[in-house]
Design a protein around this motif. Structure first.
Motif, PDB file in Angstrom:
ATOM      1  N   TRP A   1       4.238  33.770 -31.841  1.00  0.00           N
ATOM      2  CA  TRP A   1       4.994  32.016 -31.478  1.00  0.00           C
ATOM      3  C   TRP A   1       3.852  31.344 -31.920  1.00  0.00           C
ATOM      4  CZ3 TRP A   1       9.492  32.495 -33.128  1.00  0.00           C
ATOM      5  CH2 TRP A   1      10.435  33.662 -32.264  1.00  0.00           C
ATOM      6  N   TRP A   2       2.775  31.803 -31.130  1.00  0.00           N
ATOM      7  CA  TRP A   2       2.183  30.396 -31.389  1.00  0.00           C
ATOM      8  C   TRP A   2       0.889  31.042 -32.807  1.00  0.00           C
ATOM      9  CZ3 TRP A   2      -0.785  26.140 -30.857  1.00  0.00           C
ATOM     10  CH2 TRP A   2      -2.276  26.436 -30.522  1.00  0.00           C
ATOM     11  N   GLN A   3       1.137  31.946 -33.098  1.00  0.00           N
ATOM     12  CA  GLN A   3       0.279  32.250 -34.862  1.00  0.00           C
ATOM     13  C   GLN A   3       1.580  31.199 -35.819  1.00  0.00           C
ATOM     14  OE1 GLN A   3      -0.074  36.307 -35.387  1.00  0.00           O
ATOM     15  NE2 GLN A   3      -1.981  36.066 -34.779  1.00  0.00           N
ATOM     16  N   LEU A   4       2.564  31.486 -35.103  1.00  0.00           N
ATOM     17  CA  LEU A   4       3.743  30.898 -36.612  1.00  0.00           C
ATOM     18  C   LEU A   4       3.691  29.706 -37.048  1.00  0.00           C
ATOM     19  CD1 LEU A   4       6.456  31.347 -38.436  1.00  0.00           C
ATOM     20  CD2 LEU A   4       7.867  31.499 -35.864  1.00  0.00           C
ATOM     21  N   THR A   5       3.042  28.520 -35.970  1.00  0.00           N
ATOM     22  CA  THR A   5       2.424  27.302 -35.590  1.00  0.00           C
ATOM     23  C   THR A   5       1.758  27.362 -36.606  1.00  0.00           C
ATOM     24  OG1 THR A   5       1.433  26.844 -34.188  1.00  0.00           O
ATOM     25  CG2 THR A   5       3.452  26.892 -33.610  1.00  0.00           C
ATOM     26  N   ARG A   6       1.286  28.046 -37.303  1.00  0.00           N
ATOM     27  CA  ARG A   6      -0.696  27.860 -37.569  1.00  0.00           C
ATOM     28  C   ARG A   6      -1.541  27.300 -37.632  1.00  0.00           C
ATOM     29  NH1 ARG A   6       1.801  29.073 -44.097  1.00  0.00           N
ATOM     30  NH2 ARG A   6       3.102  30.938 -43.604  1.00  0.00           N
ATOM     31  N   PRO A   7      -1.931  27.050 -36.069  1.00  0.00           N
ATOM     32  CA  PRO A   7      -2.856  25.947 -35.483  1.00  0.00           C
ATOM     33  C   PRO A   7      -3.569  25.434 -36.487  1.00  0.00           C
ATOM     34  CG  PRO A   7      -3.106  28.544 -34.252  1.00  0.00           C
ATOM     35  CD  PRO A   7      -2.156  28.761 -35.934  1.00  0.00           C
ATOM     36  N   HIS A   8      -4.496  26.321 -37.393  1.00  0.00           N
ATOM     37  CA  HIS A   8      -5.618  25.593 -37.574  1.00  0.00           C
ATOM     38  C   HIS A   8      -5.472  24.177 -38.355  1.00  0.00           C
ATOM     39  CE1 HIS A   8      -4.613  27.925 -41.590  1.00  0.00           C
ATOM     40  NE2 HIS A   8      -5.535  26.785 -42.008  1.00  0.00           N
ATOM     41  N   THR A   9      -3.951  24.713 -39.207  1.00  0.00           N
ATOM     42  CA  THR A   9      -3.392  23.520 -39.571  1.00  0.00           C
ATOM     43  C   THR A   9      -2.415  21.928 -39.384  1.00  0.00           C
ATOM     44  OG1 THR A   9      -1.382  23.820 -39.903  1.00  0.00           O
ATOM     45  CG2 THR A   9      -2.949  25.046 -41.103  1.00  0.00           C
ATOM     46  N   LEU A  10      -3.043  22.294 -37.861  1.00  0.00           N
ATOM     47  CA  LEU A  10      -2.612  21.770 -36.758  1.00  0.00           C
ATOM     48  C   LEU A  10      -3.280  20.071 -36.921  1.00  0.00           C
ATOM     49  CD1 LEU A  10      -0.331  23.188 -34.356  1.00  0.00           C
ATOM     50  CD2 LEU A  10       0.448  21.792 -36.097  1.00  0.00           C
ATOM     51  N   THR A  11      -4.386  20.248 -36.967  1.00  0.00           N
ATOM     52  CA  THR A  11      -5.590  18.810 -37.320  1.00  0.00           C
ATOM     53  C   THR A  11      -5.194  18.092 -38.071  1.00  0.00           C
ATOM     54  OG1 THR A  11      -7.584  18.894 -37.900  1.00  0.00           O
ATOM     55  CG2 THR A  11      -6.980  20.997 -39.149  1.00  0.00           C
ATOM     56  N   ALA A  12      -4.164  18.126 -39.147  1.00  0.00           N
ATOM     57  CA  ALA A  12      -3.841  17.470 -40.321  1.00  0.00           C
ATOM     58  C   ALA A  12      -2.839  16.178 -39.302  1.00  0.00           C
ATOM     59  CB  ALA A  12      -2.693  17.991 -41.039  1.00  0.00           C
ATOM     60  N   SER A  13      -2.222  16.396 -38.261  1.00  0.00           N
ATOM     61  CA  SER A  13      -1.063  16.043 -37.282  1.00  0.00           C
ATOM     62  C   SER A  13      -1.792  15.221 -36.486  1.00  0.00           C
ATOM     63  CB  SER A  13      -0.117  16.897 -36.432  1.00  0.00           C
ATOM     64  OG  SER A  13       0.635  17.016 -37.852  1.00  0.00           O
ATOM     65  N   PHE A  14      -2.632  16.169 -35.613  1.00  0.00           N
ATOM     66  CA  PHE A  14      -3.367  14.481 -34.228  1.00  0.00           C
ATOM     67  C   PHE A  14      -4.717  14.114 -34.676  1.00  0.00           C
ATOM     68  CE2 PHE A  14      -5.531  19.267 -33.925  1.00  0.00           C
ATOM     69  CZ  PHE A  14      -7.134  18.584 -33.415  1.00  0.00           C
ATOM     70  N   VAL A  15      -5.477  14.252 -35.600  1.00  0.00           N
ATOM     71  CA  VAL A  15      -6.437  13.617 -36.105  1.00  0.00           C
ATOM     72  C   VAL A  15      -5.823  12.152 -37.130  1.00  0.00           C
ATOM     73  CG1 VAL A  15      -8.104  13.095 -38.209  1.00  0.00           C
ATOM     74  CG2 VAL A  15      -8.136  15.630 -36.443  1.00  0.00           C
ATOM     75  N   PRO A  16      -4.793  11.869 -36.837  1.00  0.00           N
ATOM     76  CA  PRO A  16      -4.655  11.155 -37.713  1.00  0.00           C
ATOM     77  C   PRO A  16      -3.787   9.911 -37.214  1.00  0.00           C
ATOM     78  CG  PRO A  16      -3.955  12.833 -39.608  1.00  0.00           C
ATOM     79  CD  PRO A  16      -4.424  13.778 -38.056  1.00  0.00           C
ATOM     80  N   VAL A  17      -2.738  10.787 -36.167  1.00  0.00           N
ATOM     81  CA  VAL A  17      -2.712   9.952 -35.169  1.00  0.00           C
ATOM     82  C   VAL A  17      -3.555   8.921 -34.021  1.00  0.00           C
ATOM     83  CG1 VAL A  17      -0.913   9.992 -32.428  1.00  0.00           C
ATOM     84  CG2 VAL A  17      -0.270  10.813 -34.542  1.00  0.00           C
ATOM     85  N   THR A  18      -4.934  10.143 -33.380  1.00  0.00           N
ATOM     86  CA  THR A  18      -5.339   9.454 -32.720  1.00  0.00           C
ATOM     87  C   THR A  18      -6.695   8.723 -33.631  1.00  0.00           C
ATOM     88  OG1 THR A  18      -5.835  11.920 -31.890  1.00  0.00           O
ATOM     89  CG2 THR A  18      -7.424   9.558 -31.530  1.00  0.00           C
ATOM     90  N   VAL A  19      -6.435   8.464 -34.854  1.00  0.00           N
ATOM     91  CA  VAL A  19      -7.535   7.349 -35.137  1.00  0.00           C
ATOM     92  C   VAL A  19      -6.980   6.129 -35.363  1.00  0.00           C
ATOM     93  CG1 VAL A  19      -9.036   6.970 -37.801  1.00  0.00           C
ATOM     94  CG2 VAL A  19      -8.465   9.171 -36.866  1.00  0.00           C
ATOM     95  N   GLY A  20      -5.659   6.488 -35.769  1.00  0.00           N
ATOM     96  CA  GLY A  20      -4.715   5.448 -36.325  1.00  0.00           C
ATOM     97  C   GLY A  20      -4.832   4.713 -35.270  1.00  0.00           C
ATOM     98  N   THR A  21      -3.802   5.444 -34.293  1.00  0.00           N
ATOM     99  CA  THR A  21      -4.433   4.330 -32.299  1.00  0.00           C
ATOM    100  C   THR A  21      -6.026   3.934 -31.481  1.00  0.00           C
ATOM    101  OG1 THR A  21      -2.475   6.092 -31.934  1.00  0.00           O
ATOM    102  CG2 THR A  21      -3.589   4.845 -29.880  1.00  0.00           C
TER     103      THR A  21
END
Length: 311
Positions: free
Chosen positions: A22-42
């Motif tokens: 299930w962890w691999q199904l999330t394709r974890p290396h792509t999740l940087t495209a979510s948490f980085v923008p939210v962090t930078v914006g905040t």
């Protein structure tokens, strides 16, 4: 209806592999495209207001869920169109290699979207209901990336859509829900992050060029050819780093944002590991380095912005 003999019941899968599938199904290396923008914006919003951490975590979790759901839709539709098989290279493959039932993947993606919508409702109640319009559009783009009659992933526009919606849009929403407004400088800061998110998409398409050609895709990497696509990836990295100096010269950003330059060796590694490689497995390190570049660049820039508030 009889189950697909190539897939296995959920109970069997859980006993055999557990959480790793299930962890691999999330394709974890792509999740940087979510948490980085939210962090930078905040972090950008912190210059103008005291951060509402409830909104921050709601936005962060919602974006991670939408990103994960998009990856699952990708897994499902690639399988349905016959693009994935047990020999496909990549960190997906929960259906073709691990035996997860396709409908399970699809339904789980819908559940994640549903939870993100609930979080979105909370965000809207605390900020503006206009966020619902933009958020719904972003979810639709995530679905249509590989779903629908004309998938975005089959066109040369994948890098543009992923970079804009996951870079520019997420950063600006993250700013707006905290401050209620958007400044020009904040929009400009989102540009290099958007470019690097697009680079993640391009790196994936470079790796998958041969298989994508056979399936009839017309990705940017295919149209350019392997050598030029790698050259474009290098150019995207270069523009992202040069953009930092532009921000200092035109928007009054402090030199602290140049901390992001510490990620340059990772970007260099990504390009170098693509050169001369044609087998998908050989290019996996380059793909991972591209994603790491986005993570390192974005987080280092965020730290630089925080330091600029202190000194």
């Amino acid at each position: 209806m009889q189950p697909d003999p190539k897939t296995k019941p959920l109970e069997t899968l859980d006993r055999r592999k557990g959480w790793r599938v299930w962890w691999q199904l999330t394709r974890p290396h792509t999740l940087t495209a979510s948490f980085v923008p939210v962090t930078v914006g905040t972090v950008l919003a912190a210059e103008y207001t005291r951060i509402h951490f409830g909104l921050f975590f709601a936005m962060l979790i919602a974006c991670l869920l939408i990103q994960t759901a998009t990856n699952m839709f990708n897994e499902y539709f690639d399988f349905k169109r016959g693009l994935d098989n047990e020999h496909s290279v990549g960190i997906g493959g929960a259906i073709v290699r691990e035996g997860v039932e396709p409908k399970t993947v699809y339904r789980l993606a819908l559940i994640l979207v549903g939870v993100s919508l609930l979080l979105g409702a909370y965000i809207c109640m605390k900020s503006s209901w206009w966020i619902a319009v933009i958020g719904s559009l972003s979810i639709a783009v995530g679905y249509l990336y590989t779903g629908g009659p004309y998938p975005i992933a089959y066109t040369p526009l994948g890098e543009l859509f992923s970079g804009f919606f996951m870079g520019v849009v997420i950063i600006l929403i993250s700013v707006f829900i905290q401050t209620g407004e958007i400044q020009t400088a904040q929009t400009l800061v989102s540009v290099p992050v958007a470019i690097l998110i697009g680079a993640i998409n391009l790196a994936n398409n470079i790796r998958d060029m041969d298989g994508d050609k056979k399936s009839g895709r017309k990705t940017l990497a295919i149209l350019l050819g392997r050598k030029r696509a790698i050259g474009l990836l290098a150019a995207m990295f270069a523009v992202s780093y040069l953009w930092l100096f532009l921000l200092i010269a035109t928007e009054g950003m402090t030199p602290w944002i140049l901390l992001a330059l510490l990620s340059l060796p990772t970007a260099y590694k990504a390009v170098r590991n693509f050169i001369g490689k044609t087998a998908p497995k050989e290019m996996l390190p380059a793909m991972k380095a591209t994603a790491k570049t986005n993570t390192q660049f974005g987080m280092l820039m965020a730290i630089g912005i925080i330091l600029s508030y202190l000194w």
